[in-house]
Design a protein around this motif. Structure first.
Motif, short mmCIF file in Angstrom:
data_model
loop_
_atom_site.label_atom_id
_atom_site.label_comp_id
_atom_site.label_asym_id
_atom_site.label_seq_id
_atom_site.Cartn_x
_atom_site.Cartn_y
_atom_site.Cartn_z
N MET A 189 1.01 -1.14 -0.10
CA MET A 189 -0.03 -0.01 -0.06
C MET A 189 0.88 1.30 -0.06
O MET A 189 0.51 2.26 -0.76
N ASP A 190 1.94 1.12 0.94
CA ASP A 190 2.81 2.51 0.92
C ASP A 190 3.38 2.87 -0.45
O ASP A 190 3.39 3.94 -0.76
N ILE A 191 3.71 1.69 -1.38
CA ILE A 191 3.92 2.21 -2.56
C ILE A 191 3.05 2.98 -3.45
O ILE A 191 3.59 4.01 -3.96
N LEU A 192 1.78 3.07 -3.12
CA LEU A 192 0.88 3.69 -3.76
C LEU A 192 0.91 5.36 -3.42
O LEU A 192 0.82 6.68 -4.07
N PHE A 193 1.45 5.45 -2.07
CA PHE A 193 1.46 6.98 -1.65
C PHE A 193 3.03 7.61 -1.94
O PHE A 193 3.07 8.86 -2.01
N SER A 194 4.07 6.70 -1.91
CA SER A 194 5.44 7.28 -2.30
C SER A 194 5.58 7.13 -3.82
O SER A 194 6.34 7.90 -4.31
N HIS A 195 4.98 6.33 -4.75
CA HIS A 195 5.14 6.37 -6.10
C HIS A 195 4.02 6.99 -7.04
O HIS A 195 2.93 6.60 -7.11
N PRO A 196 4.29 8.41 -7.39
CA PRO A 196 3.19 9.29 -7.84
C PRO A 196 2.52 8.55 -9.18
O PRO A 196 1.19 8.69 -9.12
N TYR A 197 3.11 8.12 -9.93
CA TYR A 197 2.53 7.71 -11.18
C TYR A 197 1.70 6.48 -10.77
O TYR A 197 0.58 6.21 -11.47
N LEU A 198 2.23 5.44 -10.12
CA LEU A 198 1.63 4.21 -9.84
C LEU A 198 0.24 4.72 -9.08
O LEU A 198 -1.15 4.01 -9.40
N GLY A 199 0.07 5.76 -7.97
CA GLY A 199 -0.86 6.23 -7.36
C GLY A 199 -2.03 6.44 -8.42
O GLY A 199 -3.12 6.32 -8.34
N CYS A 205 -6.91 14.06 -9.86
CA CYS A 205 -7.07 14.24 -8.33
C CYS A 205 -5.65 13.27 -7.73
O CYS A 205 -5.06 14.40 -6.84
N ALA A 206 -5.33 12.32 -8.02
CA ALA A 206 -4.21 11.56 -7.37
C ALA A 206 -3.01 12.27 -7.70
O ALA A 206 -2.05 12.54 -7.06
N TRP A 207 -2.98 12.93 -9.10
CA TRP A 207 -1.89 13.51 -9.32
C TRP A 207 -1.62 15.00 -8.70
O TRP A 207 -0.58 15.21 -8.11
N TRP A 247 -3.41 16.20 -5.81
CA TRP A 247 -3.28 15.92 -4.31
C TRP A 247 -2.61 14.84 -3.72
O TRP A 247 -2.75 14.58 -2.44
N GLY A 248 -2.12 14.00 -4.53
CA GLY A 248 -1.34 12.83 -4.27
C GLY A 248 -2.12 11.66 -3.92
O GLY A 248 -3.56 11.83 -3.97
N PHE A 249 -2.01 10.56 -3.71
CA PHE A 249 -2.65 9.41 -3.32
C PHE A 249 -3.11 9.55 -1.72
O PHE A 249 -2.57 8.85 -1.00
N SER A 250 -4.09 10.42 -1.66
CA SER A 250 -4.45 10.88 -0.09
C SER A 250 -5.99 11.09 -0.01
O SER A 250 -6.75 10.80 -1.02
N VAL A 251 -6.23 11.16 1.23
CA VAL A 251 -7.59 11.45 1.50
C VAL A 251 -8.22 12.66 0.92
O VAL A 251 -9.30 12.65 0.30
#
Ligand SMILES: [Zn+2]
Length: 281
Positions: free
Chosen positions: A1-11, A118-120, A122-126
């Motif tokens: 799961m962490d990889i989604l938060f740290s890797h912008p394109y994957l998120g 949105c993920a790009w 604001w990041g993969f965030s709430v």
């Protein structure tokens, strides 16, 4: 799961896939929600007139199963893959060959873009999830209003409340007071414009759904952004009306839904993050 938060394109890719799947559900909501409302009104009218209504067949967002409107054949799981099924079946029903509207895959693609954006942004965030949800409900409202001239309370009011809740819990970067005043001003401004319009012309120019939609936009974007939203929406409304008159698809005196213009204006203002610019100083 962490990889989604740290890797912008994957998120972004995961978010886009989530949007794609949600777009498929959104097409169902746009088609069924107005029909559900109509059935409920009819049942209430019948009850009022003392008619004994027969128990109606279940009709909601999950029942009956998705089927072809022409031949009534239930769709298989393979026919329901967003965009790909449409391309694979060349835009036709697999059973009877009737053409399927190109709007379905376009809505799915638009939702994928929205969620990816949105993920790009604001990041993969709430926070990204909140804005993606905001955009998804707005797209649903725009399509329903364009089709039926309705803006269901079951969408506008929860959108308004979630906007205020997101501001109060700090999910979005908007001071709570701006959100609350945005909701009040959004409703009040259109109500006042409509009251003056009715006083002068004796006609209803806007529906109550429009006030509730602008109230929801105010709750998400804050009151300071509202003049820009109304300006963009009004210009857009005039351009679309002139275009449709020129094309011959809108007759003189025929009403044009204002919801889609408000939605586009709201999405533009949210995307450029106008509110955080305004409220940061
Ligand atoms: Zn069919």
């Amino acid at each position: 799961m962490d990889i989604l938060f740290s890797h912008p394109y994957l998120g972004c890719i995961v978010a886009a896939l989530m949007g794609l799947q949600l777009g498929s559900f959104l097409n169902v909501v746009v088609w069924r929600l107005p029909l559900m409302m109509q059935r409920q009104w009819e049942a209430e009218c019948a009850e009022l007139h003392g008619a004994i209504s027969e128990p109606a067949q279940a009709f909601n967002l999950s029942k009956p199963r998705s089927h072809c409107p022409a031949c009534k054949t239930s769709l298989r799981a393979a026919d329901l893959v967003p965009v790909l099924s449409y391309l694979w079946l060349k835009g036709k029903c697999a059973h009877c060959g009737v053409a399927v509207s190109v709007r379905y895959p376009l809505v799915e693609l638009a939702m994928a873009l929205l969620w990816g954006f949105c993920a790009w942004r604001w990041g993969f965030s709430v926070e990204a999830l909140a804005w993606a949800g905001f955009g998804s409900v707005l797209v649903t409202l725009a399509l329903i209003d364009a089709d039926t001239m309705l803006l269901p309370d079951s969408l506008t009011l929860p959108l308004l409340w979630t906007g205020i809740l997101c501001a109060s819990f700090g999910v979005v970067q908007l001071p709570l007071l701006q959100s609350v005043w945005g909701a009040a001003a959004g409703y009040g401004v259109l109500w006042a414009v409509q009251a003056v319009f009715k006083l002068i012309t004796g006609k209803q120019g806007m529906g109550e759904g429009d006030y509730k939609l602008l109230a929801a936009l105010g709750a998400w974007l804050g009151w300071m952004v509202l003049p820009m939203v109304v300006l963009i929406a009004s210009l857009l409304g005039v351009v679309v009306a002139l275009g449709m008159r020129w094309q011959g698809s809108l007759k003189a005196g025929e009403p044009l839904p204002f919801g889609p213009s408000l939605v586009v204006a709201g999405l533009v203002c949210a995307a450029v993050d106008l509110h955080s610019g305004l409220y940061s100083f």
